[in-house]
Design an enzyme around this catalytic site. Structure first.
Site, PDB file in Angstrom:
ATOM      1  CG  ASP A 164      -1.887  -9.672  -7.347  1.00 53.24           C
ATOM      2  OD1 ASP A 164      -0.774  -9.791  -6.819  1.00 53.24           O
ATOM      3  OD2 ASP A 164      -2.613  -8.675  -7.192  1.00 53.24           O
TER       4      ASP A 164
ATOM      5  CD  GLU B   2      -3.044   6.402   2.665  1.00 52.02           C
ATOM      6  OE1 GLU B   2      -4.142   6.428   2.084  1.00 52.02           O
ATOM      7  OE2 GLU B   2      -2.242   7.349   2.654  1.00 52.02           O
TER       8      GLU B   2
END
Length: 743
Positions: A276, A483
């Site tokens: 990542d 979010e």
């Protein structure tokens, strides 16, 4: 340096002269790695033999600058395609957010979406290739999608990128995406998918660079790994992205058990693993598991992380010089990366690559836009329909009050990791287009997402105006500004949101307050909710007349919502998440135990169950047939007849659950989804549905993480939702024979 987690794309090693389709200069030099008559293995080894250690290391970074002496152009592996090609400056087709695609329970439609997405991505890549402009981020063919982490807690902001809380549903939807993106040519890949984030990664966002996830072997193999295993073993995905967090004390991108033992040895994974973005930096500075960055990069490669999205892998040269790893170790990872490039056809003449002919005309084509519209329709879940207030009759409605912060908020519909379409159809624009000539429409935003509108009309003024309408439609919820991923979401100043995660399932207080005032108007009140997770709907579920969960529906969400409201489309979306009644029902966010989480292990009462969704018609189930006795280790067929007994044609999502008895020493879920089919049935008609249950589907996981089959009774339930929560039928079968252990 700031990194955002996710995808990568491959940048052009196809090596053709601009516009002419002739072979590039490198091919004129007669390099063996360009000889298509040789095997790929021979070609890859020839190329590796021509590279210096420094060049090899540079090719293991996501932003590869190219090797001029070999005429190998630049390539950036980082690309995104969560729900359509993302982050490009081009106008592209945008489909519903991933959680909305899960709500369709339609793997055929999801696979088609993946195919259309990689078609548009190939068109952009082919154009860059012909122009000799390769190496741009978000233009390659390596996509860092799908996100198949388990949405174990509704407060996780990135859960919207996933396919919900269930391992089986996640695995099936993820498989469809992979197959659609990568194509079905036996020799070449259309694009490359990468399943992420491996493994045990489901929030919180604020400490993801230092968090240590601790799970039992049971939860690891029963919940967190099955979808990854499905995509690796069954779907043959070609990429994996390892997670930021630690698992049992070791960073996932340097975790030998995860990457070498499980992924490559047990599952036989042959593709590439990428970190990542910025994840290798965490080894020394976040997790404090390695003394310095050189040790970190060396450990990552030895564990099996082939590519770094970040800025440290140049230190691999130093690692080799220090003896932390060898150049042969570098070659192992580089071989995997080059295998991907060769499978994409980047070193082959264009005429041999079937996907090289895809041109710009496919981008935002009529069929692609129609599919985005179809998927938006199929994603909508009807949660409540008191007194069958829906669908509305346009011939009886003279005035509609359309209110709410998402009624005309196209940005909300795009969610995160999005592309930009030429047109975004909002509920307001759709209502005006469809019914503006026959129905008066009074529109008020009413509130912002979390607060009143400065200088806007008062709630009293809005209610007074709405009182003149025949029906009030409130389109609210939240957006991906509130979010999502740390650094991308988590609007400042509101305690309900922390670095992209939510601290409560409650709807924004200001919206609920306005709804309470609108209720006083005495008119039918319909709530359309946009969000990437569930709302608890504590007040709303008791007082509004109808609730639609519309997720973030993509470019065509407005038309899909209007269609459902006015009965042009019969809703059949199903909840991929459990709607709990209260925040108090949730365990601590950082507790990764599955005890009392999701429909599989939750012990209390819920607002709306996983798999739940209403329709404008009714279905009945009968003639459920399954063998009474089954030998362990064998597959079985189960059939059921479904009849549309209502007054409208419509889709039904037929769901099959397995229920094991709670006896003996084994943990068992309350029930477990093991099959589903979305089928269209005309009113008055019946359809026979057939499922194949494999030995794995009928098995359990023991405390050691082994998959087993125990003898004894197993119940099979088929219906429109979970056992005991919908219309359906059940059948008990008896397992006999020897325990089955495929792991």
């Amino acid at each position: 340096m700031k990194f955002n987690c996710c995808f990568s794309q491959l940048t052009i090693l196809f090596l053709l002269l601009v516009g002419g389709g002739k072979q590039a200069m490198a091919q004129s030099k007669n390099y063996a790695f360009l000889d298509v008559k040789k095997s790929r293995e021979e070609r890859i080894q020839d190329l590796i033999a021509r590279l210096t250690l420094s060049e090899k290391v540079q090719m293991m970074k996501h932003e590869f600058k190219g090797i001029p002496r070999l005429d190998i152009p630049a390539y950036d592996w980082w690309n995104e395609a969560l729900h359509g090609v993302a982050r490009t400056a081009e106008k592209v087709t945008v489909y519903p957010q991933a959680i909305g695609m899960a709500a369709t329970f339609n793997t055929v439609a999801v696979r088609q979406m993946g195919d259309y997405t990689s078609t548009e991505g190939r068109a952009l890549f082919n154009e860059d290739l012909k122009a000799g402009k390769t190496g741009k981020r978000y233009r390659g063919l390596t996509y860092w999608t799908p996100n198949i982490n388990i949405f174990r807690d509704p407060r996780w902001g990135r859960g919207q990128e996933t396919y919900g809380e269930d391992p089986y549903l996640t695995g099936q939807i993820g498989t469809a995406i992979v197959q659609g993106l990568e194509g079905d040519d036996p020799h070449y890949l259309k694009a490359v998918a990468a399943a992420k984030h491996y493994a045990v990664h489901s929030g919180p966002e604020h400490n993801r660079h230092s968090f240590n996830a601790e799970v039992t072997p049971y939860d690891l193999w029963d919940t967190y790994l099955p979808a990854f295993r499905q995509l690796v073993v069954k779907a043959k995905v070609h990429g994996i992205m390892c997670a930021y967090n630690r698992l049992d004390g070791m960073p996932c991108c340097g975790n030998n058990i995860l990457l070498n033992n499980i992924l490559r040895q047990q599952w036989g994974f042959k593709g590439y693993v990428t970190s990542d973005c910025g994840g290798i930096n965490d080894f020394a500075s976040g997790h404090n598991t390695h003394p310095d960055n050189t040790a970190a990069v060396s450990a990552a490669v030895l564990a099996g992380t082939d590519l770094e999205c970040g800025n440290l892998y140049q230190l691999l040269e130093q690692g080799v010089k220090q003896g932390a790893l060898s150049e042969k170790d570098i070659d192992v990872s580089l071989t995997r990366l080059l295998q991907i490039w060769f499978q994409l056809g980047m070193f082959d003449p264009q005429a041999l690559v079937p996907y090289a002919k895809i041109g710009r005309e496919v981008i935002e084509s009529k069929s692609h836009k129609a599919h985005a519209y179809k998927m938006a329709q199929e994603s909508i879940v009807l949660l409540k329909n008191e007194h069958s207030i829906l669908p509305l009759d346009p011939n009886k409605i003279k005035r509609v009050a359309l209110i709410g912060p998402n009624a005309n908020n196209g940005h909300a519909q795009l969610a995160n990791y999005f592309g930009t379409p030429s047109e975004i159809i909002t509920p307001l624009s759709s209502l005006q287009k469809r019914y503006g000539k026959q129905i008066a429409i009074d529109y008020f935003a009413g509130t912002e997402i979390m607060k009143k509108i400065d200088g806007g009309p008062s709630f009293e003024e809005i209610v007074k105006k709405a009182s003149a309408a025949d029906v009030i439609v409130f389109v609210g919820g939240i957006t991906a500004d509130y979010e999502g991923e740390a650094g991308d979401a988590g609007a400042a100043g509101y305690g309900a949101f922390v670095n992209g995660d939510r601290s409560t399932m409650a709807s924004p207080e200001v919206q609920t307050t306005l709804l309470k005032e609108l209720r006083k108007a005495g008119k039918p009140l319909i709530l359309v909710n946009m969000s990437g997770s569930v709302m608890s709907f504590d007040w709303e579920s008791q007082h509004v007349d109808a609730i639609l969960q519309a997720w973030y529906g993509g470019q065509a969400a407005g038309d899909a919502i209007t269609d459902v409201l006015f009965g042009r489309y019969n809703p059949a979306g199903r909840m991929p998440l459990t709607t709990y009644k209260s925040d108090a029902d949730l365990p601590d966010f950082e507790d990764y135990s599955m005890a009392n989480r999701t429909y599989r292990y939750f012990k209390g009462e819920v607002r709306y169950p996983f798999g739940y969704g209403l329709s404008y018609t009714n279905f009945e189930y009968d003639q459920l047939n399954a063998p009474a006795m089954v030998e362990t280790g064998t597959d079985i067929q189960v059939t059921v007849q479904v009849t549309n007994t209502g007054e409208r044609d419509g889709d039904e999502v037929v769901q099959l659950y397995v229920v094991h008895p709670k006896e003996g020493n084994y943990k068992v879920p309350n029930s477990a989804l093991k099959g589903f089919q979305r089928v269209f049935i005309k009113k008055g008609r019946s359809q026979k549905i057939t499922f194949t249950l494999t030995a794995e589907d009928l098995a359990l996981v023991n405390e050691k993480g082994e998959l087993i089959q125990q003898t004894g009774s197993v119940k099979i339930y088929i219906g429109g939702g979970q056992p005991g929560k919908s219309v359906g039928g059940k059948r008990e079968i008896t397992m006999q024979g020897t325990a089955y252990r495929p792991y």
